[in-house]
Design an enzyme around this catalytic site. Structure first.
Site, PDB file in Angstrom:
ATOM      1  N   GLU A 109     -21.957 -83.327  40.276  1.00 29.96           N
ATOM      2  CA  GLU A 109     -23.203 -83.458  41.047  1.00 29.96           C
ATOM      3  C   GLU A 109     -23.266 -82.431  42.169  1.00 29.96           C
ATOM      4  O   GLU A 109     -24.324 -81.864  42.449  1.00 29.96           O
ATOM      5  CB  GLU A 109     -23.339 -84.877  41.626  1.00 29.96           C
ATOM      6  CG  GLU A 109     -23.404 -85.983  40.583  1.00 29.96           C
ATOM      7  CD  GLU A 109     -24.696 -85.994  39.760  1.00 29.96           C
ATOM      8  OE1 GLU A 109     -25.580 -85.161  40.013  1.00 29.96           O
ATOM      9  OE2 GLU A 109     -24.781 -86.839  38.851  1.00 29.96           O
ATOM     10  N   ARG A 165     -26.093 -79.454  42.109  1.00 28.15           N
ATOM     11  CA  ARG A 165     -27.140 -79.567  43.144  1.00 28.15           C
ATOM     12  C   ARG A 165     -26.868 -78.626  44.321  1.00 28.15           C
ATOM     13  O   ARG A 165     -27.768 -77.929  44.792  1.00 28.15           O
ATOM     14  CB  ARG A 165     -27.229 -81.013  43.644  1.00 28.15           C
ATOM     15  CG  ARG A 165     -27.574 -81.989  42.530  1.00 28.15           C
ATOM     16  CD  ARG A 165     -27.811 -83.392  43.048  1.00 28.15           C
ATOM     17  NE  ARG A 165     -27.685 -84.367  41.967  1.00 28.15           N
ATOM     18  CZ  ARG A 165     -28.363 -85.500  41.884  1.00 28.15           C
ATOM     19  NH1 ARG A 165     -29.224 -85.827  42.811  1.00 28.15           N
ATOM     20  NH2 ARG A 165     -28.169 -86.332  40.874  1.00 28.15           N
ATOM     21  N   ASP A 224     -25.296 -85.192  27.456  1.00 33.37           N
ATOM     22  CA  ASP A 224     -26.501 -84.355  27.404  1.00 33.37           C
ATOM     23  C   ASP A 224     -26.300 -82.880  27.733  1.00 33.37           C
ATOM     24  O   ASP A 224     -26.528 -81.990  26.917  1.00 33.37           O
ATOM     25  CB  ASP A 224     -27.610 -84.962  28.288  1.00 33.37           C
ATOM     26  CG  ASP A 224     -27.146 -85.358  29.692  1.00 33.37           C
ATOM     27  OD1 ASP A 224     -25.954 -85.156  30.020  1.00 33.37           O
ATOM     28  OD2 ASP A 224     -27.972 -85.869  30.476  1.00 33.37           O
ATOM     29  N   GLU A 243     -36.794 -84.544  33.035  1.00 36.36           N
ATOM     30  CA  GLU A 243     -36.543 -83.912  31.721  1.00 36.36           C
ATOM     31  C   GLU A 243     -37.817 -83.627  30.913  1.00 36.36           C
ATOM     32  O   GLU A 243     -37.941 -82.567  30.276  1.00 36.36           O
ATOM     33  CB  GLU A 243     -35.569 -84.750  30.893  1.00 36.36           C
ATOM     34  CG  GLU A 243     -34.125 -84.749  31.413  1.00 36.36           C
ATOM     35  CD  GLU A 243     -33.919 -85.628  32.636  1.00 36.36           C
ATOM     36  OE1 GLU A 243     -34.784 -86.493  32.914  1.00 36.36           O
ATOM     37  OE2 GLU A 243     -32.894 -85.452  33.329  1.00 36.36           O
ATOM     38  N   THR A 290     -28.682 -77.081  35.153  1.00 28.90           N
ATOM     39  CA  THR A 290     -29.187 -78.384  34.733  1.00 28.90           C
ATOM     40  C   THR A 290     -29.860 -79.151  35.877  1.00 28.90           C
ATOM     41  O   THR A 290     -30.372 -80.248  35.680  1.00 28.90           O
ATOM     42  CB  THR A 290     -28.073 -79.217  34.058  1.00 28.90           C
ATOM     43  OG1 THR A 290     -28.660 -80.333  33.386  1.00 28.90           O
ATOM     44  CG2 THR A 290     -27.047 -79.702  35.065  1.00 28.90           C
TER      45      THR A 290
END
Ligand code: DMJ
Length: 548
Positions: free
Chosen positions: A170, A174, A303, A438, A527
């Protein structure tokens, strides 16, 4: 803190939205366009009519074909965005962003996430997550004043020198991703310095017996550990940090970042336990083997493994063949094992395999796939990837529009048996919507590559529904618990940082007709929607990670 009243949080910002009761009929949508039409001034209407008349005479068949639309459920509906100038669409996203930013600024400034109903904040890592995630969005949306305010917080307040446990994945996607992309867009060295600082503090995560990183790192103490209950890491997490660390190596000329993440890819490439290129969800940090085998999904915990196979290949200039082979094999694995059609309308969906059994369950997270498939096709991969992307895009849209609020739940189950009356079921526990990106992300790719305005229409509808059901009048947007109850969607009191980092950024890019606004031939999005440059030909790698 007191529970919010309903009036407190529901805020209808755009006129002509109906009264809140669900009606997904053709008529409703036509009326919605009609109301928007009526909101225009007489002069605006006349101008549009004159323009349409001139274009119509010049190219009658093309215009009628365009206006007809190609929606699966309704072959006759009229495109709404066709009547709205691009500037108005972009402005609507800026308004949504500024409304979110107002809430964050007023009640959560410098903290991780806004809690818009209680007018407070929540901390996850205590690093100003929303602010960092939103930096490049502000730059792209042209919100210079807000960007400058945020930049001065980064310059004066942001410190990574604190004893706090952060999640490696994360904080990489980010924070490291957000800082690197902001550095590239602005050229401001402040962001590169901060990126180097957080990047180096995350490296202890790779000190494991297997070199598969731990999930958590204390960035102040330089220690790392797995979650309390296991020595496993999540496969998607350890394989979706590569774009960022590779870029950090390229910028710093320090190869150890790239070497650490390449080692993970090398090991995962060789592992037993895949199903036609599909990976299990967990990997052990001691022995480097897959664990909890038998579940194969394109959703949570797997994913972005698939997304990063393709995107690393693109980032590196399409020379790392192993990444491409693994990606192509995985897509064949999806087609062979996970792809099915629903009943009665034959929506194509991606289900899961659990211990040999097919389950018609699809996470909203899987809706990244249409965009990724389209990106691959744009980069020369088989044209049938684009066909599949279009089919899955339709399904993801239906996951929104078939709900009473027009917002997708977190997870859906598709009906497959003959005689079903509806395609999509939602379990009680899965009815929440976290403002995830998404579907909007995939709409952006599909529109960029096809220029079919129906994708903008779908995004526009989703934006209206976010405004209608998740906007909090005092500032911010909130996750909701129940997408099936338009009267009380039950706010969760949290605005995730990815709403600003991703959802609104992709929404803006979807409505922009400028292919050079983050050109997909120059940038690859991580992502978390942070654009990183595709490497110039002077910096290309081989399969062994050696620079050519
Ligand atoms: C984001 O943090 C990223 O998009 C990640 O890949 C998946 N989860 C959220 C958004 O849904």
């Amino acid at each position: 803190m007191h529970p919010p009243s309903r009036q407190d949080y529901i805020s209808i910002s755009l006129a002509g939205q109906g009264g809140g009761s669900y009606n997904n009929s053709t008529q409703w949508r036509r009326q919605s366009c009609w109301r928007k039409w009526k909101q225009l001034s007489r002069l605006q209407r006349s101008l549009i009519l004159i323009l349409l008349f001139i274009c119509g005479i010049a190219s009658y068949p093309a215009v009628t074909e365009h206006l007809r639309g190609k929606n699966l459920m309704d072959n006759n509906w009229v495109s709404c965005v066709y009547f709205l100038p691009e500037a108005r669409l972009l402005e609507a996203v800026q308004e949504a962003f500024l409304h979110s930013w107002k809430g964050y600024k007023d009640f959560a400034w410098g903290h991780d996430e806004l809690r818009p109903l209680s007018k407070s904040y929540s901390e996850w890592f205590g690093l100003g997550l929303t602010l960092i995630d939103a930096l490049d969005t502000m730059w792209i949306l042209g919100l210079k004043k807000e960007f400058e305010e945020a930049k001065s917080w980064v310059a004066t307040e942001l410190t990574f020198n604190k004893s706090v446990d952060v999640n490696l994945f994360e904080s990489t996607i980010r924070i490291l991703g957000g800082l690197l992309s902001t550095y590239h867009l602005t050229g401001d060295i402040l962001f590169l310095d901060k990126a180097k600082d957080i990047g180096s503090r995350l490296m202890p995560a790779f000190n494991t017996p297997s070199k598969i990183p731990y999930s958590d790192v204390n960035i102040g103490k330089g220690t790392a550990h797995p979650p309390r209950w296991t020595s496993d890491s999540t496969v998607a997490e350890v394989t979706s940090i590569q774009l960022e660390f590779r870029e950090l190596s390229r910028l710093t000329q320090e190869p150890h970042y790239q070497a650490a993440v390449a080692e993970v890819m090398k090991q995962v490439h060789k592992l037993d336990g895949k199903l036609d290129g599909l990976v299990p969800m967990f990997i052990n940090t001691n022995n480097g083997q897959f664990t909890h085998q038998g579940i194969y999904t394109l959703g949570a915990r797997a994913d972005s493994y698939y997304e990063y196979l393709l995107k690393q290949w693109i980032q590196g200039g399409k020379t790392e063949n192993q990444l491409l082979e693994d990606y192509l094999q995985a897509i064949e694995g999806v087609k062979k094992n996970l792809l099915q059609k629903s009943s009665p309308n034959g929506l194509t969906f991606v289900g899961e395999i659990a211990h040999g059994q097919f389950s018609p369950k699809m996470d909203h997270l899987v809706c990244f796939l249409p965009g990724t498939l389209a990106l691959g096709a744009h980069n020369g991969l088989p044209a049938d990837h684009m066909d599949l992307a279009k089919q899955l895009m339709e399904t993801c849209y239906q996951m929104y529009i078939q709900m009473e609020t027009g917002l997708s739940p977190e997870i859906v189950h598709f009906n497959m048996h003959q005689g079903s009356t509806r395609d999509i079921d939602v379990k009680l526990a899965d009815r929440h919507n976290l403002l995830r990106p998404e579907t909007v992300e995939s709409l952006f790719y599909l529109y960029r590559f096809t220029k079919d305005h129906k994708y903008q229409d779908w995004g526009w509808e989703i934006l209206q529904n976010f405004n209608k059901y998740t906007k909090v009048s005092s500032g911010g947007y909130t996750s909701i618990n129940n997408v099936r109850d338009p009267d009380y969607p039950s706010p969760r009191d949290k605005m995730e940082s990815f709403f600003l980092g991703e959802t609104l950024k992709y929404m803006y890019l979807l409505f922009s007709d400028d292919p050079n606004l983050i050109s997909l031939d120059q940038y690859v999005f991580n992502t978390e929607a942070h654009p990183l440059p595709i490497w110039p030909s002077t910096h290309r790698l081989t399969d062994t990670g050696i620079q050519m």
